[in-house]
Design a protein around this motif. Structure first.
Motif, PDB file in Angstrom:
ATOM      1  N   LYS A  59      55.421  24.292  37.829  1.00  0.00           N
ATOM      2  CA  LYS A  59      54.089  24.133  38.521  1.00  0.00           C
ATOM      3  C   LYS A  59      53.328  25.564  37.929  1.00  0.00           C
ATOM      4  O   LYS A  59      53.951  26.379  37.567  1.00  0.00           O
ATOM      5  CB  LYS A  59      54.287  24.083  39.895  1.00  0.00           C
ATOM      6  N   PRO A  60      52.051  25.673  38.273  1.00  0.00           N
ATOM      7  CA  PRO A  60      51.298  26.649  37.976  1.00  0.00           C
ATOM      8  C   PRO A  60      51.987  28.109  38.526  1.00  0.00           C
ATOM      9  O   PRO A  60      52.370  27.995  39.616  1.00  0.00           O
ATOM     10  CB  PRO A  60      49.896  26.484  38.572  1.00  0.00           C
ATOM     11  N   ILE A  61      51.708  29.072  37.542  1.00  0.00           N
ATOM     12  CA  ILE A  61      51.902  30.488  38.060  1.00  0.00           C
ATOM     13  C   ILE A  61      50.766  31.084  38.570  1.00  0.00           C
ATOM     14  O   ILE A  61      49.746  30.972  37.585  1.00  0.00           O
ATOM     15  CB  ILE A  61      52.901  31.059  36.883  1.00  0.00           C
ATOM     16  N   HIS A  62      50.756  31.889  39.224  1.00  0.00           N
ATOM     17  CA  HIS A  62      49.669  32.787  39.950  1.00  0.00           C
ATOM     18  C   HIS A  62      49.928  34.357  39.446  1.00  0.00           C
ATOM     19  O   HIS A  62      51.140  34.824  39.844  1.00  0.00           O
ATOM     20  CB  HIS A  62      49.342  32.351  41.222  1.00  0.00           C
ATOM     21  N   VAL A  63      49.006  34.960  38.841  1.00  0.00           N
ATOM     22  CA  VAL A  63      49.393  36.210  38.434  1.00  0.00           C
ATOM     23  C   VAL A  63      48.330  36.906  39.106  1.00  0.00           C
ATOM     24  O   VAL A  63      46.905  36.865  38.947  1.00  0.00           O
ATOM     25  CB  VAL A  63      49.189  36.592  37.117  1.00  0.00           C
ATOM     26  N   ILE A  64      48.475  37.902  40.192  1.00  0.00           N
ATOM     27  CA  ILE A  64      47.341  38.728  40.716  1.00  0.00           C
ATOM     28  C   ILE A  64      47.230  39.885  40.046  1.00  0.00           C
ATOM     29  O   ILE A  64      47.937  40.684  39.627  1.00  0.00           O
ATOM     30  CB  ILE A  64      47.966  39.049  42.254  1.00  0.00           C
ATOM     31  N   VAL A  65      45.935  40.324  39.980  1.00  0.00           N
ATOM     32  CA  VAL A  65      45.352  41.480  39.367  1.00  0.00           C
ATOM     33  C   VAL A  65      44.553  42.247  40.457  1.00  0.00           C
ATOM     34  O   VAL A  65      43.765  41.698  41.106  1.00  0.00           O
ATOM     35  CB  VAL A  65      44.115  41.249  38.156  1.00  0.00           C
ATOM     36  N   PRO A  66      45.093  43.484  40.914  1.00  0.00           N
ATOM     37  CA  PRO A  66      44.735  44.200  42.177  1.00  0.00           C
ATOM     38  C   PRO A  66      43.366  44.854  41.623  1.00  0.00           C
ATOM     39  O   PRO A  66      43.088  45.836  42.535  1.00  0.00           O
ATOM     40  CB  PRO A  66      45.782  44.958  42.495  1.00  0.00           C
ATOM     41  N   TYR A  67      42.572  44.533  40.864  1.00  0.00           N
ATOM     42  CA  TYR A  67      41.270  45.006  40.612  1.00  0.00           C
ATOM     43  C   TYR A  67      40.300  43.872  40.560  1.00  0.00           C
ATOM     44  O   TYR A  67      40.656  42.805  40.356  1.00  0.00           O
ATOM     45  CB  TYR A  67      41.446  45.649  39.174  1.00  0.00           C
ATOM     46  N   THR A  68      38.967  44.221  40.356  1.00  0.00           N
ATOM     47  CA  THR A  68      37.961  43.578  40.111  1.00  0.00           C
ATOM     48  C   THR A  68      37.656  42.744  38.770  1.00  0.00           C
ATOM     49  O   THR A  68      38.394  43.433  37.728  1.00  0.00           O
ATOM     50  CB  THR A  68      36.501  44.215  40.392  1.00  0.00           C
ATOM     51  N   PRO A  69      37.329  41.612  38.500  1.00  0.00           N
ATOM     52  CA  PRO A  69      37.167  40.902  37.278  1.00  0.00           C
ATOM     53  C   PRO A  69      36.365  41.693  36.339  1.00  0.00           C
ATOM     54  O   PRO A  69      35.521  42.683  36.712  1.00  0.00           O
ATOM     55  CB  PRO A  69      36.260  39.750  37.532  1.00  0.00           C
ATOM     56  N   GLY A  70      36.916  41.681  34.954  1.00  0.00           N
ATOM     57  CA  GLY A  70      36.048  42.430  33.904  1.00  0.00           C
ATOM     58  C   GLY A  70      36.478  44.008  33.490  1.00  0.00           C
ATOM     59  O   GLY A  70      36.141  44.369  32.551  1.00  0.00           O
ATOM     60  N   GLY A  71      37.412  44.283  34.484  1.00  0.00           N
ATOM     61  CA  GLY A  71      38.044  45.894  34.010  1.00  0.00           C
ATOM     62  C   GLY A  71      39.159  45.692  32.955  1.00  0.00           C
ATOM     63  O   GLY A  71      39.544  44.544  32.605  1.00  0.00           O
ATOM     64  N   GLY A  72      39.661  46.885  32.660  1.00  0.00           N
ATOM     65  CA  GLY A  72      40.709  47.041  31.823  1.00  0.00           C
ATOM     66  C   GLY A  72      41.898  46.010  32.168  1.00  0.00           C
ATOM     67  O   GLY A  72      42.441  45.247  31.194  1.00  0.00           O
ATOM     68  N   VAL A  73      42.490  46.167  33.452  1.00  0.00           N
ATOM     69  CA  VAL A  73      43.531  45.530  33.771  1.00  0.00           C
ATOM     70  C   VAL A  73      43.379  43.868  33.837  1.00  0.00           C
ATOM     71  O   VAL A  73      44.269  43.104  33.409  1.00  0.00           O
ATOM     72  CB  VAL A  73      44.057  46.112  35.333  1.00  0.00           C
ATOM     73  N   ASP A  74      42.205  43.709  34.229  1.00  0.00           N
ATOM     74  CA  ASP A  74      41.947  42.058  34.086  1.00  0.00           C
ATOM     75  C   ASP A  74      41.804  41.568  32.906  1.00  0.00           C
ATOM     76  O   ASP A  74      42.357  40.507  32.419  1.00  0.00           O
ATOM     77  CB  ASP A  74      40.344  41.900  34.678  1.00  0.00           C
ATOM     78  N   ILE A  75      41.049  42.317  31.859  1.00  0.00           N
ATOM     79  CA  ILE A  75      41.215  41.822  30.373  1.00  0.00           C
ATOM     80  C   ILE A  75      42.422  41.740  29.850  1.00  0.00           C
ATOM     81  O   ILE A  75      42.895  40.658  29.278  1.00  0.00           O
ATOM     82  CB  ILE A  75      40.209  42.888  29.677  1.00  0.00           C
ATOM     83  N   VAL A  76      43.305  42.780  30.222  1.00  0.00           N
ATOM     84  CA  VAL A  76      44.725  42.708  29.590  1.00  0.00           C
ATOM     85  C   VAL A  76      45.383  41.354  30.165  1.00  0.00           C
ATOM     86  O   VAL A  76      46.147  40.695  29.196  1.00  0.00           O
ATOM     87  CB  VAL A  76      45.548  43.913  29.795  1.00  0.00           C
ATOM     88  N   THR A  77      45.283  41.321  31.313  1.00  0.00           N
ATOM     89  CA  THR A  77      46.025  40.260  32.155  1.00  0.00           C
ATOM     90  C   THR A  77      45.553  38.849  31.385  1.00  0.00           C
ATOM     91  O   THR A  77      46.468  38.055  30.918  1.00  0.00           O
ATOM     92  CB  THR A  77      45.814  40.152  33.425  1.00  0.00           C
ATOM     93  N   ARG A  78      44.408  38.549  31.121  1.00  0.00           N
ATOM     94  CA  ARG A  78      44.054  37.443  30.840  1.00  0.00           C
ATOM     95  C   ARG A  78      44.294  37.214  29.102  1.00  0.00           C
ATOM     96  O   ARG A  78      44.613  36.036  28.784  1.00  0.00           O
ATOM     97  CB  ARG A  78      42.434  37.271  30.916  1.00  0.00           C
TER      98      ARG A  78
END
Length: 348
Positions: free
Chosen positions: A55-74
């Motif tokens: 089933k789908p996997i959820h990955v939590i990013v503890p920062y707002t969208p568009g930041g460095g961690v979000d970009i790397v995660t996606r």
């Protein structure tokens, strides 16, 4: 022995033999799968017999969208989704210096379907927030490292400091004249600058801001002396000449700034500092899920397109086993806990 019972005994003996053979086959397959993951073999060779993920996997990013961690995660999860043949949903849960996202992951069912993109705060928050309701080191387990981006020391274009030794010498001679900005108390830039002060033996006043943007604005306006920061946040200002990069806080220069000296070349090896990322999950996750996720992550980080894009972000990929990432986080925790205690840093 009655003749009629002999066929039944033979049948039972044959059934037990077949069960033993089947158990041996399953054990060998499991050992082969683990060995495949450890050797970095293709995902198809690792735990192919497991139905995870179903089933789908959820990955939590503890920062707002568009930041460095979000970009790397996606970037990373897009490729992993293809390899795992399953949807990966990225969820942004910012707040409380990433503690909201971390706690959400800690409280999730440990079934392999909730992960967290961890960063520097995984190693520093226990020291910064002594009253946390969870222990990051105890309650989150490593899945694998993604990569890191070394921080860079920058000064305004009108600064008299042409090199990092210039800045350090001035700070030693004038302990009450230098100041530096950061995105807030306990941020990566704050901790990195305190580490640099300790290694260089100079002093400077910390000016915390509510985010990196206002700190950069004041640096551009020459209202603070320097910053230690992710080069991606200031690369345009460096390229335009509005800011001057003095050093990369790593053993080697960054591809984004190939002509800027490294801390090692300046004889400051104790000042290495970076922003880094990796995947973790709640403790008690099934080993087969951890291994399969790690195999997919390592294959993703071997993709030339992913490596190229990470390089454009000023980052270096660091594929490895869950144990490799766990050891790295332990070392970072020791390092930054010492800085926090020595400098008596408190969270905002």
């Amino acid at each position: 022995m009655p003749h009629s019972t002999r066929p039944m005994q033979l049948e039972r003996a044959g059934l037990q033999s077949r069960k033993r053979r089947l158990a041996l086959i399953v054990k060998c397959m499991a050992l082969a799968a683990v060995a495949a993951v450890a050797a970095g073999l293709p995902l198809s060779s690792a735990l192919a017999q497991s139905d995870y993920p179903s089933k789908p996997i959820h990955v939590i990013v503890p920062y707002t969208p568009g930041g460095g961690v979000d970009i790397v995660t996606r970037l990373v999860t897009q490729k992993m989704s293809v390899l795992l043949k399953q949807t990966i949903i990225v969820e942004n849960k910012p707040g409380a210096a990433t503690n909201i996202g971390m706690e959400s992951t800690v409280r999730a069912e440990p079934d392999g379907y909730t992960l967290l993109t961890a960063s520097n705060t995984l190693a520093s928050n226990a020291a910064l927030f002594p009253n946390l309701s969870f222990d990051p080191a105890r309650d989150l387990i490593p899945v694998g490292s993604i990569g890191y981006a070394p921080l860079v020391v920058v000064v305004p274009q009108n600064s008299t400091f042409k090199t990092l030794p210039d800045l350090i010498a001035y700070g030693k001679a004038n302990p009450d004249k230098l100041s530096y900005g950061s995105a807030g108390n306990g941020s990566s830039g704050h901790l990195a600058s305190e580490l640099l002060k300790a290694e260089g033996g100079f002093d400077a006043l910390h000016i915390p801001y509510k985010g990196g943007a206002p700190a950069i604005t004041d640096l551009l306006g020459d209202r603070i002396s320097f910053m230690s920061i992710n080069p991606l946040e200031v690369i345009s200002h460096i390229q335009s000449g509005k800011l001057r990069a003095l050093a990369v806080l790593d053993k080697d220069p960054t591809p984004l700034l190939p002509n800027v000296p490294s801390a090692r070349s300046l004889q400051l090896p104790g000042s290495y500092a970076s922003v880094w990322w990796g995947l973790v999950g709640p403790k008690n996750m099934p080993a087969d899920a951890v291994n399969k996720l790690n195999a997919a992550l390592r294959q993703t980080l071997a993709d030339p397109a992913v490596v190229k894009r990470m390089g454009e972000l000023g980052a270096v990929v660091t594929p490895g086993t869950p144990a490799d990432f766990g050891n790295f986080v332990k070392a970072e925790t020791v390092k930054w806990t010492k800085v926090i205690k020595t400098a008596k840093i408190k969270a905002d």
